[in-house]
Design an enzyme around this catalytic site. Structure first.
Site, PDB file in Angstrom:
ATOM      1  N   ASN A  30     -45.238   1.117  12.702  1.00 34.23           N
ATOM      2  CA  ASN A  30     -46.148   1.082  13.848  1.00 34.23           C
ATOM      3  C   ASN A  30     -47.574   1.297  13.373  1.00 34.23           C
ATOM      4  O   ASN A  30     -47.927   2.405  12.975  1.00 34.23           O
ATOM      5  CB  ASN A  30     -45.751   2.184  14.834  1.00 34.23           C
TER       6      ASN A  30
ATOM      7  N   LYS B  81     -37.416  -1.490  18.185  1.00 38.80           N
ATOM      8  CA  LYS B  81     -36.499  -1.534  19.322  1.00 38.80           C
ATOM      9  C   LYS B  81     -37.206  -1.816  20.638  1.00 38.80           C
ATOM     10  O   LYS B  81     -36.794  -2.703  21.400  1.00 38.80           O
ATOM     11  CB  LYS B  81     -35.793  -0.168  19.391  1.00 38.80           C
TER      12      LYS B  81
ATOM     13  N   ASP C 235     -30.054  11.883   8.764  1.00 39.92           N
ATOM     14  CA  ASP C 235     -29.114  10.794   8.512  1.00 39.92           C
ATOM     15  C   ASP C 235     -29.902   9.487   8.401  1.00 39.92           C
ATOM     16  O   ASP C 235     -30.442   8.981   9.387  1.00 39.92           O
ATOM     17  CB  ASP C 235     -28.114  10.737   9.681  1.00 39.92           C
ATOM     18  N   ALA C 236     -30.003   8.963   7.183  1.00 39.91           N
ATOM     19  CA  ALA C 236     -30.849   7.798   6.931  1.00 39.91           C
ATOM     20  C   ALA C 236     -30.414   6.574   7.735  1.00 39.91           C
ATOM     21  O   ALA C 236     -31.238   5.854   8.301  1.00 39.91           O
ATOM     22  CB  ALA C 236     -30.871   7.485   5.434  1.00 39.91           C
TER      23      ALA C 236
ATOM     24  N   SER D 206     -50.711   4.610  24.862  1.00 41.36           N
ATOM     25  CA  SER D 206     -50.278   5.802  25.582  1.00 41.36           C
ATOM     26  C   SER D 206     -51.436   6.401  26.355  1.00 41.36           C
ATOM     27  O   SER D 206     -52.591   6.266  25.981  1.00 41.36           O
ATOM     28  CB  SER D 206     -49.742   6.840  24.590  1.00 41.36           C
TER      29      SER D 206
ATOM     30  N   GLU E 250     -57.260   5.205  16.962  1.00 38.00           N
ATOM     31  CA  GLU E 250     -57.127   6.631  17.256  1.00 38.00           C
ATOM     32  C   GLU E 250     -57.275   7.442  15.975  1.00 38.00           C
ATOM     33  O   GLU E 250     -56.997   8.635  15.963  1.00 38.00           O
ATOM     34  CB  GLU E 250     -55.810   6.933  17.958  1.00 38.00           C
TER      35      GLU E 250
ATOM     36  N   HIS F 125     -46.560  -4.725  22.055  1.00 31.04           N
ATOM     37  CA  HIS F 125     -46.812  -3.544  21.221  1.00 31.04           C
ATOM     38  C   HIS F 125     -45.488  -3.119  20.591  1.00 31.04           C
ATOM     39  O   HIS F 125     -44.438  -3.195  21.221  1.00 31.04           O
ATOM     40  CB  HIS F 125     -47.404  -2.398  22.047  1.00 31.04           C
TER      41      HIS F 125
ATOM     42  N   ARG G 121     -38.676  11.273  24.957  1.00 31.34           N
ATOM     43  CA  ARG G 121     -38.154  10.136  25.747  1.00 31.34           C
ATOM     44  C   ARG G 121     -39.078   9.763  26.906  1.00 31.34           C
ATOM     45  O   ARG G 121     -38.996   8.667  27.451  1.00 31.34           O
ATOM     46  CB  ARG G 121     -36.747  10.454  26.245  1.00 31.34           C
TER      47      ARG G 121
ATOM     48  N   THR H  61     -41.985   8.947  26.536  1.00 31.56           N
ATOM     49  CA  THR H  61     -42.841   7.851  26.068  1.00 31.56           C
ATOM     50  C   THR H  61     -42.226   6.490  26.384  1.00 31.56           C
ATOM     51  O   THR H  61     -42.890   5.469  26.293  1.00 31.56           O
ATOM     52  CB  THR H  61     -43.045   7.912  24.531  1.00 31.56           C
TER      53      THR H  61
ATOM     54  N   CYS I   4     -52.865   3.225  21.354  1.00 32.27           N
ATOM     55  CA  CYS I   4     -52.582   2.007  20.584  1.00 32.27           C
ATOM     56  C   CYS I   4     -53.167   0.739  21.193  1.00 32.27           C
ATOM     57  O   CYS I   4     -52.954  -0.348  20.656  1.00 32.27           O
ATOM     58  CB  CYS I   4     -51.081   1.839  20.393  1.00 32.27           C
TER      59      CYS I   4
END
Lengths: 129, 343, 396
Positions: free
Chosen positions: B266, B239, B28-29, B296, B80, B234, B199, B201, B112
């Site tokens: 990203n 969001k 779903d775009a 991470s 990375e 970062h 999740r 992360t 990152c």
């Protein structure tokens, strides 16, 4: 091109370091150790090129040697650098839009891979200003 | 006091829209775009990689720098996606800016935040008087497995900073790091694409570490969000950085300038550094910038910058380069990213 | 030259894809045909020159002059054999070396041969091998292969002189039509300009049919002192001039990329030595490795004004009944282009024109020019040949 052969001219490939003949004030890129005009009276010194120039002629290559096959079609041009020397290099520009007479400047790109397992050979390409 | 002497960012000119990727995989775009708050992400040209992006960013930094490449005593490239597993990217960059041979160089990896780790390393050498100038770069051509959530955001870009204590235009008032062993995202040796804990992360990784470093830094400096004109975090999507900024007490006016992920995705090691570049392009003398990276694994490096005289001569116009972009479809994207194997 | 030289025997294999014939099969066939044509026995031969561009890359064989001598049965006679290399001008140079050897008085009967076995490699490897004629460090490394470099010359010629895409196509139309009567040619079919223009781009503006093909083949000629020529043949072909000139290896190093300075200089010297002008030339075999190369050649050889080469071909002035017939054999485009063999094949075809034996015969041909180029023009060889009959007969 094997690793030593690539490495030998790394300054030239990365940074467009050429030469000039101080006897006749002529710039050379690719670098020459002997001025074709002055020959034994040559006074050769290193010269840094700005990387800015103009497209003299161009083509869009569809059928390349195997190392460049994945990139076709790509634009290839003879670029006259502002200091006076001419070089053959790719122009990185979508859809071959670049045309003869356009101003271009040097950018740093991967030029070829020595296979999947070999070294990555970086160098100078051009982009439209 | 030491800090940033000059800086530069580079983002490849190709873009792919989130919708294009969603449609490719039958997702779903609207939900994907809304959930990630990423409309499009940058895509490298076929002949671009972390080394070329690092070189372009470094050369931009030197266009306006008061010194030449040969002034560098150290070059660190954090990524990375180094082109080689063994053989440094940093030497390629050093040679391309004329810094070799009397200098040190190394590649760094910390997901990152490898770029900001390089800033801290260079800063330490400068402050110790071991070198006059150091170059720290964060850059990536990040990978996400086809169809994986990462594919919607994994982008390409990088930023370079010349660190010194002469000609400083953004003084580093202080820096603090917050680090723990948290396996939220990883890539094993020899694997093409990273894995992530979905999740996991978020809260225990991104938010805990970013907030941990940020609060520690403000506490040490005795500052609060109100003392800053800008804030950069970062940005793995559009969001997380907004949420962490708000939870720390920063408002939109402070973080919008450095929030690039909605347009470019990203850029991993390049993400928060590029946000800083965009912010320095607009900040005025006397402004203060709050900055926190995240990597991470996991860790966050927070910095407090104070913008100095001379910033006007260093501006790079990063965001202007975002106006001349070319949108590509998934097939072209797959070719650009080498997702189509020809042998 | 210290003494005049004549061609008294010519021979070639057909050019094309010889899947069942090896490098050595090819040169033996061509050599035997030339020797038979001249009526020369192996033990009369004083020296051999072999033009070959790249056996090292095509069949991983070096030391090919020795191989040629051996399999031609000349090793037992201890005949000195020398490989000559100048990319695809190797054959032209081998001929020139043979002529100079005889002219100097060092040798009396010399074989000039050229051979290339290309089709054992695929197209990618062939393009790679051909790229060895350009500057590998500064042209090929950047992505420039030979076709791309000629394409950039074509673009510049079009920009400067208004040369058209159609004029390039007309080179192919003419050369294919000429080759319909050449039993040794790789292609003997006629093609239309529209067909040429419907083939895929190789390097814009050049398309697949603008390029000479990869071919296998060999050619050989026998040269002797002019004074002995009639001992071998009733129809000797005299070498009035053989000249060679150099230019920069890389196209980008040339002040003017719409001309081959090497060709122009070699031609100027050849005409002077032969005491002819371009207008005296009855027939020319020129190096059309790419269509644009023929347009450059007709200008640089002085048949057309600079910039007028496209129109010269389009208007039929290079046709077999035109002002200066160019490539009545079919040229490299239709004959095929086995690199090292081409320069010798051109001499074979020019000799046939002067003897009146050509498939597509130019009427009353008495003065012929052959023009062979290495790569993009760093080497050019221009020969002037004549039958010393009729209007062009001169006392020497």
């Amino acid at each position: 091109m094997t690793a030593p052969r690539f490495w030998r001219k790394i300054n030239q490939r990365y940074r467009l370091v050429g030469t000039e003949c101080r006897t006749c004030d002529t710039a050379f890129f690719p670098p020459r150790d002997l001025c074709p005009e002055c020959r034994r009276e040559s006074d050769i010194a290193e010269k840094a090129f700005s990387g800015e120039g103009e497209v003299v002629t161009k083509t869009v290559v569809h059928d390349a040697i195997s190392d460049y096959d994945a990139e076709t079609p790509y634009t290839l041009a003879v670029v006259e650098l502002d200091e006076g020397a001419r070089i053959t290099a790719q122009v990185v520009e979508g859809d071959g839009e670049v045309d003869v007479g356009d101003r271009v400047e040097a950018c740093f790109r991967r030029v070829r891979d020595e296979g999947e397992e070999g070294i990555v050979q970086y160098g100078t390409k051009f982009e439209r200003v | 006091m030491a800090g940033i002497v000059s800086y530069g960012g580079y983002v490849p000119r190709y873009r792919i829209r989130t919708r294009e990727i969603a449609e490719m995989w039958g997702e779903d775009a609207d939900a994907m775009e809304g959930g990630l708050r990423v409309e499009s992400k940058s895509v490298p040209d076929e002949d671009e990689d972390t080394a070329t992006i690092s070189v372009e960013a470094a050369r931009t930094a030197f266009e306006n720098a008061p010194v030449e490449g040969d002034a560098l005593g150290a070059v660190y490239v954090g990524s990375e996606s180094h082109p080689y597993a063994v053989k440094p990217t940093a030497t390629i960059v050093a040679a391309s800016v004329g810094a070799t041979p009397l200098m040190t160089a190394a590649d760094l990896e910390f997901a990152c935040k490898a770029g900001t780790a390089g800033v801290q390393a260079a800063l330490g050498l400068v402050e110790a008087g071991r070198i006059d100038y150091g170059l720290a770069i964060g850059a990536d051509v990040s990978q996400g497995a086809p169809g994986d959530a990462l594919e919607y955001s994994a982008a390409a870009g990088g930023a370079a900073f010349v660190i010194g204590d002469e000609g400083v235009v953004a003084e580093i008032e202080d820096t603090t790091s917050y680090t723990s062993d948290t396996p939220d995202f990883w890539r094993r040796e020899g694997e093409r694409y990273p894995q992530h804990g979905e999740r996991f992360t978020g809260k225990p990784a991104y938010f805990k570490h970013t907030e941990g470093a940020s609060k520690a830094l403000m506490e040490r400096l005795g500052t609060s969000p109100d003392d800053y004109d800008y804030a950069v975090f970062h940005q793995p999507n559009g969001k997380f950085p907004v949420r962490v900024a708000q939870s720390l007490g920063f408002d939109e006016e402070q973080y919008e300038t450095g929030l690039l992920s909605p347009k470019i995705g990203n850029t991993y090691s390049g993400a928060s550094p590029l946000g800083l570049v965009a912010t320095l392009d607009e900040a005025e003398t006397g402004d203060r910038i709050f900055f926190a990276s995240f990597g991470s694994g996991a860790g966050s490096d927070a910095f407090s910058f104070s913008v100095k005289d001379g910033i006007d001569e260093r501006r790079t116009g990063l965001k202007e380069t975002f106006e001349d972009v070319e949108y590509i479809d998934y097939a072209q994207y797959a070719k650009h990213k080498g997702k189509i194997r020809r042998d | 030259m210290l003494r005049d030289v004549a061609v008294v025997g010519v021979g070639q294999t057909s050019f094309g894809e010889h899947w069942e014939r090896s490098f050595r099969d090819l040169f033996v066939t061509a050599g035997v045909r030339a020797l038979e044509d001249a009526g020369v026995a192996g033990d009369e031969i004083d020296a051999l020159y072999g033009g070959n561009m790249s056996a090292g890359q095509f069949i991983q064989q070096e030391h090919v002059a020795a191989l040629i001598a051996d399999y031609a049965g000349l090793a037992t006679e201890r005949v000195p054999a020398t490989r000559v290399e100048a990319a695809d001008a190797s054959g032209g140079l081998a001929f020139r070396q043979a002529v100079l050897d005889v002219a100097s008085g060092a040798s009396d009967v010399v074989v000039a041969s050229g051979v290339e076995k290309m089709t054992d490699l695929g197209s990618a490897e062939t393009t790679e091998a051909l790229a060895g004629s350009a500057d590998r460090e500064w042209e090929v490394f950047g992505g420039g292969n030979v076709a791309a470099l000629y394409a950039m010359m074509a673009r510049a010629h079009m920009d400067r002189y208004g040369t058209t895409r159609r004029q390039l196509s007309e080179v192919v139309v003419k050369n294919h039509e000429n080759a319909t009567n050449n039993k040794y040619a790789q292609y003997t079919n006629e093609v239309s300009a529209e067909l040429v223009e419907s083939t895929p781009f190789v390097s814009e503006p050049l398309r697949a049919f603008d390029c000479s093909p990869a071919s296998d083949g060999a050619a050989a000629v026998i040269v002797v002192p002019a004074e002995d020529a009639e001992d071998y043949t009733d129809e000797p072909v005299y070498v009035e001039a053989t000249e060679q000139a150099s230019g920069s290896l890389a196209v980008h190093d040339r002040d003017d990329i719409t001309t081959l300075g090497s060709t122009a200089r070699a031609a100027e010297r050849a005409y002077e030595t032969a005491n002819v002008s371009p207008g005296d030339v009855d027939v020319a075999e020129v190096h059309d490795s790419y269509t644009v190369a023929e347009i450059l050649a007709v200008e640089d050889l002085g048949f057309a004004e600079k910039g007028d080469g496209g129109a010269f071909v389009e208007d039929g002035r290079a046709a077999v009944d035109g002002e200066t017939p160019v490539n009545p054999s079919g040229g490299l485009k239709a004959c095929g282009h086995p690199l090292g063999a081409t320069g010798v094949r051109q001499v074979v075809d020019a000799a046939k024109q002067l003897r009146g034996e050509a498939g597509t015969q130019v009427e009353d041909a008495s003065v012929a020019v052959t023009h062979n180029v290495g790569g993009t023009g760093a080497t050019a060889v221009v020969n002037v040949l004549s039958d010393r009959n009729g209007r062009n007969r001169r006392s020497r």
